[in-house]
Design an enzyme around this catalytic site. Structure first.
Site, short mmCIF file in Angstrom:
data_model
loop_
_atom_site.label_atom_id
_atom_site.label_comp_id
_atom_site.label_asym_id
_atom_site.label_seq_id
_atom_site.Cartn_x
_atom_site.Cartn_y
_atom_site.Cartn_z
N PHE A 29 0.88 -1.25 0.00
CA PHE A 29 0.12 -0.01 -0.04
C PHE A 29 0.92 1.20 0.07
O PHE A 29 0.39 2.38 -0.44
CB PHE A 29 -1.09 -0.01 1.19
N GLU A 34 -5.01 -3.76 -1.66
CA GLU A 34 -6.59 -3.42 -1.86
C GLU A 34 -7.00 -2.10 -0.97
O GLU A 34 -8.10 -1.65 -1.15
CB GLU A 34 -7.25 -4.54 -1.21
N SER A 75 5.76 -6.98 3.96
CA SER A 75 6.39 -7.35 5.22
C SER A 75 7.36 -8.51 5.25
O SER A 75 7.00 -9.51 4.36
CB SER A 75 5.36 -7.38 6.25
N CYS A 81 9.68 1.30 3.42
CA CYS A 81 10.79 0.29 3.99
C CYS A 81 12.05 0.83 3.84
O CYS A 81 13.07 0.09 4.54
CB CYS A 81 10.69 -0.94 3.04
N GLU A 136 9.41 -3.46 12.87
CA GLU A 136 9.34 -2.53 11.96
C GLU A 136 8.05 -1.81 12.16
O GLU A 136 6.78 -2.59 11.95
CB GLU A 136 9.15 -2.98 10.67
N LYS A 182 -1.25 -7.49 -8.76
CA LYS A 182 -2.34 -7.71 -7.42
C LYS A 182 -1.65 -6.72 -6.71
O LYS A 182 -1.01 -6.92 -5.66
CB LYS A 182 -2.05 -9.09 -6.85
#
Length: 500
Positions: free
Chosen positions: A150, A177, A227, A282, A383, A174
């Protein structure tokens, strides 16, 4: 009326048929503005089938054909960058300047893909034996998949599909969402650029869609950014199904500040790297390691700068930091700050009570700064993916290096110093895939590859750059011997003398 985001299959919008939808919120207000269709197994299969059909011709197309389309796409992307940035801000929450920067970094990879001809050049060795030549070539894989997070809904997909498509593959994306609209706009621009139907497809969804893509027999490779637990799952599952995998995981990026560093420059860097994009990246610096007696001064300089950051809606030009993506994520980030003191940290700034007037239901959290954080604290070990900066103290460079290398993550790191010898030693000794020297966020430019070490990367290939080209192609070596024309059988005359 609530906006609906559907799939993109075979060059056109495909309305969701599963009956399952997910909510998309405006992070600045907390209101559901959009619903996104979640794909069933059958819808995933339809997208893969469209990509497989398109590969029959796209995989055999000329390099000139592919790069011509990508040059057109690049021009369209540049012309529509503000529009795409607005979609990102509306669903992710990041400020407009951050969203524009995301599109710009994605454009770098499109630039690389436009020049893919150079990277796809093969090799040739002549006369390795009498009349024997050996050549090596690279060919596309077929249908490849990208599963993206995201936090960069435009940039991370563009780390993948431009190179994959330029190499002759077809692609199924993909996206997250949580902010799906940018991916559909990219699909529309690719179609407008002349990309043949089925070469690029988008399916939205949850674990149902992901698991089908990981298991589908016609999918040859999977790229993932997200992740560490999910990256490990993607790598394990897709590899078990015989697929090539690059899965980029999480991070805990350290910034080492030596006593000789320019502390004003270091503080500026720490603030921008920790709190930019609300820490939802990240490559954010989430741990500063201060060596020697500079710790108090550095923390005070960071605090002074952090307190001045303007937090507000991403579409407000005055805002320097926006909200977090969801309320659930906001509450999780806040929990690390709330529990920090009990774990031995000193809370210098606590942003957990922050709200914005007129947007009280937004997913807000203010700047948080934790000092003297022990390595046993959850705020250090996990994280956080939010605007929380931990400062740790060490007495020596060696102690700091050991602390950094003990982390299970190895994505990025940085050192701030005026000493070239110390910087050189650090870049050789630190266990991380990307290193900055007086650069806080060392994200490589498009023609170098991005990737970490240890639990930050699963698979052998980094993403984009040369590694990207190698990931989306496979090598073939051809050994050739041709008889000399002068030795042709009687009756065949190519005009060569027969007395040599």
């Amino acid at each position: 009326m609530t906006k609906v985001v559907n799939h993109w299959i075979g060059g056109r919008t495909a309305e969701g048929a599963s009956g399952t939808y997910g909510p998309v919120t405006d992070p600045a207000t907390g209101e559901v503005t959009t619903k996104v269709a979640f794909a069933s197994v059958e819808e995933v299969d339809a997208a893969v089938a469209a990509a497989k059909e398109a590969y029959l011709s796209w995989g055999q197309s000329s390099l000139a054909t592919r790069t011509t389309v990508l040059f057109r796409f690049r021009a369209l992307l540049d012309a529509h960058r503000d529009e795409i940035a607005e979609l990102i801000t509306a669903e992710h929450g990041k400020v407009h300047s951050d969203a524009l920067g995301e599109v710009a970094r994605g454009l770098e990879i499109v630039d690389l893909a436009c020049g893919i001809s150079v990277q796809l050049k093969g090799e040739l060795s002549t006369q390795v034996a009498s009349r024997v030549d050996v050549s090596s070539i690279r060919q596309p894989l077929g249908v490849v998949v990208g599963i993206t997070p995201f936090n960069f809904p435009a940039m991370v997909p563009m780390w993948m599909f431009p190179i994959a498509i330029a190499c002759g593959n077809t692609f199924v994306l993909k996206p997250s969402e949580k902010d799906p609209s940018a991916s559909i706009r990219l699909a529309e621009l690719l179609s407008e650029a002349g990309l043949p139907d089925g070469v690029f497809n988008v399916v939205h969804g949850d674990k149902v869609a992901v698991d089908r893509l990981l298991a589908h027999p016609d999918v040859k490779a999977v790229s993932f950014v997200g992740s560490t637990p999910i990256a490990r799952y993607i790598h394990t599952t897709a590899s078990a199904n015989g697929k090539r995998v690059q899965a980029l995981g999480g991070a805990k990026n350290h910034m080492l500040v030596l006593p000789d560093a320019d502390l004003d420059a270091a503080a500026d860097a720490a603030v921008s790297a920790a709190y930019g994009s609300a820490g939802e990246r990240c490559m954010a610096i989430s741990a500063v390691v201060a060596v020697g007696a500079i710790g108090d001064t550095l923390v005070e300089k960071i605090r002074e700068r952090a307190e001045k950051i303007k937090i507000g809606p991403g579409d407000d030009p005055a805002s320097e930091m926006g909200p977090l993506i969801t309320k659930v994520h906001r509450d999780k980030v806040a929990s690390y700050v709330a529990g920090a003191a009990d774990e031995g940290a000193e809370v210098v700034l606590d942003g957990t009570g922050y709200t914005v007037d007129g947007h009280e239901n937004g997913h807000w959290i203010g700047i948080s700064l934790l000092d003297k954080v022990p390595t046993t604290a959850k705020a250090y070990q996990d994280e956080i993916f939010g605007p929380v900066l931990c400062v740790l103290r060490t007495e020596t460079y060696e102690e700091a290096l050991d602390l950094i290398n003990s982390s299970p993550f190895g994505n990025g790191t940085a050192i701030f110093t005026r000493d070239g010898g110390a910087a050189r030693r650090f870049q050789l000794e630190v266990e991380a895939g990307m290193v900055g020297v007086n650069v806080p966020i060392p994200v490589p430019v498009g023609y170098h590859s991005f990737g970490g070490w240890k639990d930050s990367l699963f698979g052998d290939h980094h993403i984009y750059g040369n590694d990207g080209t190698h990931f989306y192609t496979r090598g073939k070596v051809v050994t050739t011997r041709w008889p000399d024309p002068a030795d042709a059988p009687a009756g065949v005359d190519l005009g060569f003398p027969r007395n040599h």
